[in-house]
Design an enzyme around this catalytic site. Structure first.
Site, PDB file in Angstrom:
ATOM      1  N   ASP A  34       0.761  -1.092   0.007  1.00  0.00           N
ATOM      2  CA  ASP A  34      -0.139  -0.141  -0.075  1.00  0.00           C
ATOM      3  C   ASP A  34       0.638   1.244   0.122  1.00  0.00           C
ATOM      4  O   ASP A  34       0.381   2.097  -0.706  1.00  0.00           O
ATOM      5  CB  ASP A  34      -0.887  -0.001   1.280  1.00  0.00           C
ATOM      6  N   ASN A  46      -4.592  -2.410  -4.472  1.00  0.00           N
ATOM      7  CA  ASN A  46      -5.921  -2.279  -3.606  1.00  0.00           C
ATOM      8  C   ASN A  46      -5.857  -1.421  -2.376  1.00  0.00           C
ATOM      9  O   ASN A  46      -6.505  -1.566  -1.355  1.00  0.00           O
ATOM     10  CB  ASN A  46      -6.277  -3.736  -3.376  1.00  0.00           C
ATOM     11  N   ASP A  71     -10.633  -1.867  11.396  1.00  0.00           N
ATOM     12  CA  ASP A  71      -9.774  -2.920  11.157  1.00  0.00           C
ATOM     13  C   ASP A  71      -9.498  -3.721  12.392  1.00  0.00           C
ATOM     14  O   ASP A  71      -9.329  -4.900  12.227  1.00  0.00           O
ATOM     15  CB  ASP A  71      -8.470  -1.995  10.648  1.00  0.00           C
ATOM     16  N   GLU A  89     -11.041  -4.956   1.557  1.00  0.00           N
ATOM     17  CA  GLU A  89     -10.390  -5.746   0.553  1.00  0.00           C
ATOM     18  C   GLU A  89     -11.211  -6.901   0.147  1.00  0.00           C
ATOM     19  O   GLU A  89     -11.016  -7.324  -1.190  1.00  0.00           O
ATOM     20  CB  GLU A  89      -9.231  -6.437   1.282  1.00  0.00           C
ATOM     21  N   HIS A 126      -5.312  -8.962   3.662  1.00  0.00           N
ATOM     22  CA  HIS A 126      -4.173  -9.195   4.653  1.00  0.00           C
ATOM     23  C   HIS A 126      -4.732  -9.517   6.299  1.00  0.00           C
ATOM     24  O   HIS A 126      -4.168 -10.141   6.896  1.00  0.00           O
ATOM     25  CB  HIS A 126      -3.164  -7.954   4.518  1.00  0.00           C
ATOM     26  N   ARG A 127      -5.913  -8.886   6.340  1.00  0.00           N
ATOM     27  CA  ARG A 127      -6.420  -8.820   7.744  1.00  0.00           C
ATOM     28  C   ARG A 127      -7.094 -10.183   7.929  1.00  0.00           C
ATOM     29  O   ARG A 127      -7.068 -10.883   9.107  1.00  0.00           O
ATOM     30  CB  ARG A 127      -7.252  -7.813   8.121  1.00  0.00           C
ATOM     31  N   LYS A 137      -0.025  -6.546   1.756  1.00  0.00           N
ATOM     32  CA  LYS A 137      -0.608  -5.275   1.737  1.00  0.00           C
ATOM     33  C   LYS A 137      -0.171  -3.913   2.780  1.00  0.00           C
ATOM     34  O   LYS A 137       0.121  -2.986   2.557  1.00  0.00           O
ATOM     35  CB  LYS A 137      -2.144  -5.360   1.703  1.00  0.00           C
TER      36      LYS A 137
HETATM   37  O1  LIG Z   1      -8.266   6.612   6.599  1.00  0.00           O
HETATM   38  C1  LIG Z   1      -7.510   5.577   6.849  1.00  0.00           C
HETATM   39  O2  LIG Z   1      -6.499   5.583   7.069  1.00  0.00           O
HETATM   40  C2  LIG Z   1      -8.307   4.201   6.778  1.00  0.00           C
HETATM   41  C3  LIG Z   1      -9.900   4.425   7.199  1.00  0.00           C
HETATM   42  C4  LIG Z   1     -10.676   3.080   7.336  1.00  0.00           C
HETATM   43  O3  LIG Z   1     -11.334   3.182   6.245  1.00  0.00           O
HETATM   44  P1  LIG Z   1     -12.803   3.481   6.238  1.00  0.00           P
HETATM   45  O4  LIG Z   1     -13.095   4.885   6.540  1.00  0.00           O
HETATM   46  O5  LIG Z   1     -13.489   3.222   4.742  1.00  0.00           O
HETATM   47  O6  LIG Z   1     -13.787   2.706   7.164  1.00  0.00           O
HETATM   48  C5  LIG Z   1      -9.643   1.857   7.586  1.00  0.00           C
HETATM   49  O7  LIG Z   1     -10.376   0.930   7.371  1.00  0.00           O
HETATM   50  C6  LIG Z   1      -8.657   1.897   6.534  1.00  0.00           C
HETATM   51  O8  LIG Z   1      -7.792   0.803   6.541  1.00  0.00           O
HETATM   52  C7  LIG Z   1      -7.897   3.141   6.572  1.00  0.00           C
HETATM   53  C1  LIG Z   2      -9.434  -1.405   4.711  1.00  0.00           C
HETATM   54  C2  LIG Z   2      -8.119  -1.529   4.449  1.00  0.00           C
HETATM   55  O1  LIG Z   2      -7.531  -0.550   3.601  1.00  0.00           O
HETATM   56  P1  LIG Z   2      -7.838   0.599   2.675  1.00  0.00           P
HETATM   57  O2  LIG Z   2      -9.126   0.910   2.529  1.00  0.00           O
HETATM   58  O3  LIG Z   2      -7.044   1.378   2.600  1.00  0.00           O
HETATM   59  O4  LIG Z   2      -7.745  -0.314   1.177  1.00  0.00           O
HETATM   60  C3  LIG Z   2      -7.284  -2.108   5.684  1.00  0.00           C
HETATM   61  O5  LIG Z   2      -6.048  -1.856   5.739  1.00  0.00           O
HETATM   62  O6  LIG Z   2      -7.820  -2.831   6.203  1.00  0.00           O
END
Ligand SMILES: O=C(O)C1=C[C@@H](OP(=O)(O)O)[C@@H](O)[C@H](O)C1
Ligand SMILES: C=C(OP(=O)(O)O)C(=O)O
Length: 439
Positions: free
Chosen positions: A52, A93, A326, A354, A398-399, A424
């Site tokens: 990422d 992604n 997360d 994801e 990944h999670r 990721k």
């Molecule tokens: O702003 C961020 O860094 C993130 C916001 C969250 O997403 P959502 O706002 O779509 O829930 C989280 O799930 C993602 O891994 C990172």
């Molecule tokens: C949802 C996630 O990431 P992103 O939305 O940034 O792809 C994550 O890291 O769990």
């Protein structure tokens, strides 16, 4: 290098030790973008190196931003306009990368195409595009309305007050608008109004905290209906803080704190503690509620318990996880070890991440013997009387891989399919896990 088809984890009886956390994904990606927009040169230290963050680095490089690696960090030379006026940008992604890049690129006056892996083209982005278009941004969908790939062209940018953005599918749309706001707020303040519910709010607070570190203050109040409203002052401009150090990733910490909780510990994570900016640091409250002993310093956290091998059961929970979507996945797998049914509420956003995480989590927990009910926005998990060994599918998420590895703490082996998907956000996850469990 080809990815391993699967990884067999042997039962984990005990785990203890210390782990230096990889840098926070959310902070690394924000800091890269803000440093690229800031006057002057920024040295970024402690950046996460993963799929990422590479997406964001490569995107910025293609846009002409100068990034120079040195032994102690990455030097970024920023400016309020990117040098390249055309670019083809692969976003993998990474939801955070595409959503924050699009908002910035819409005001750069160039032509850009953003595309990702197949799943990225199923993740919504319409609410962001709808927020940007009234400002004159010219953004087109290459295929399906509301989804990437996107084509950005030079627009007639004008400030319309307030900027309205929905926040009920993802907080990243609001983060994108806020981070791009200084590109617009030249002669008058910019007001950003959230329409409807705002989910995952701690991530917005994180954006505001980081913007502040890069010299831009965001005022937050609420409108007459109680919806959050943000104001960026006229003439706001990003300025390099000189050096910026990324803290450890609080979501990555959740797996190791859970390990300490299930396999006795103590397990200590270094790089995330009381002063962390990340919302997922609140996962420690969930653990404490389960009966896990947590101690915390300024930038470290430790978890311990008697351990499930010694008959310890976690206290069952029924809670709202909207603020920590997360780390919530870690809690869902921990429910296998609870003393009663557990409910995770207000997690509808899982469906557009994801993978469809509500469906994936329900399917895989059931393979282990749990009885699971997946609603539109909740998951109810009844732990099994005895865990079954299983082969866990990870859905390129990944999670899924990282949280299901914890099943090995239940006295059974577990097979994790496509373990390489952890790249990721945490490429050496399984090596770190092995280092703490080889005791
Ligand atoms: O702003 C961020 O860094 C993130 C916001 C969250 O997403 P959502 O706002 O779509 O829930 C989280 O799930 C993602 O891994 C990172
Ligand atoms: C949802 C996630 O990431 P992103 O939305 O940034 O792809 C994550 O890291 O769990």
């Amino acid at each position: 290098m080809p990815r391993l088809p699967f990884l067999d984890l042997a039962p984990i009886r005990h785990a203890r030790g210390e782990l230096r956390l990889p840098g926070s994904k959310s902070i690394s990606i924000r800091a890269l973008l803000l440093a690229s927009l800031a006057d002057g040169q920024t040295q970024l230290r402690g950046l996460l190196d993963s799929d990422d963050t590479r997406v964001m680095r490569d995107a910025l490089r293609i846009c002409g931003v100068s990034l120079r690696e040195s032994g102690s960090g990455l030097y970024v030379r920023g400016a309020s306009r990117f040098p390249a006026s055309t670019a083809e940008i692969f976003v993998g992604n990474s939801g955070l990368s595409i959503r924050t890049l699009v908002a910035v690129l819409a005001f750069m006056g160039g032509r850009y195409r953003l595309f990702g892996v197949a799943r990225m083209h199923e993740r919504p982005i319409g609410d962001l595009v709808d927020a940007l278009r009234p400002l004159g941004a010219k953004i087109r969908y290459e295929h399906a309305e509301g989804f990437p790939p996107l084509l950005i062209e030079p627009g007639q940018i004008r400030v319309v007050q307030p900027v309205r953005v929905r926040g009920d599918a993802s907080s990243q749309f609001l983060t994108g608008i806020l981070q791009a706001a200084p590109l617009l707020a030249q002669t008058q303040p910019l007001v950003v109004q959230v329409e409807g519910e705002l989910i995952s709010r701690p991530y917005v607070d994180l954006s505001i905290a980081l913007m502040q570190r890069f010299g831009v203050h965001v005022d937050c109040d609420t409108d007459a209906n109680g919806a959050p409203r943000y104001t960026i002052a006229a003439g706001a401009r990003y300025r390099s803080p000189g050096t910026f150090t990324v803290e450890g990733d609080a979501s990555s910490a959740s797996y190791f704190l859970a390990l300490g909780a299930l396999a006795g510990g103590p397990v200590r994570v270094l790089g995330m503690g009381r002063t962390s900016l990340q919302g997922d640091v609140r996962f420690t409250d969930v653990l404490a509620g389960m009966g896990v002993e947590i101690i915390q310093g300024e930038d470290w956290t430790e978890a311990r318990s008697p351990g499930v091998a010694a008959g310890f059961r976690l206290r069952a929970f029924d809670a709202d996880f909207n603020h920590i979507p997360d780390a919530a996945m870690t809690a869902a797998v921990m429910a296998l070890f609870a003393d009663g049914p557990c409910v995770l509420r207000n997690i509808a956003s899982w469906r557009v991440k994801e993978t469809d995480r509500l469906a994936a989590m329900a399917t895989e927990l059931a393979k282990l013997g749990a009885t699971v009910e997946a609603g539109t926005d909740y998951l109810r998990i009844v732990p099994p009387p005895a865990l079954r060994s299983a082969s866990i599918d990870t859905y390129d998420d990944h999670r899924m891989a990282m949280s299901f590895a914890l099943v090995a703490c239940g006295g059974v082996g577990v097979r994790i399919n496509d373990p390489g998907c952890v790249s990721k956000t945490f490429p050496d996850y399984f090596a770190q896990l092995a280092a703490l469990t080889a005791v």
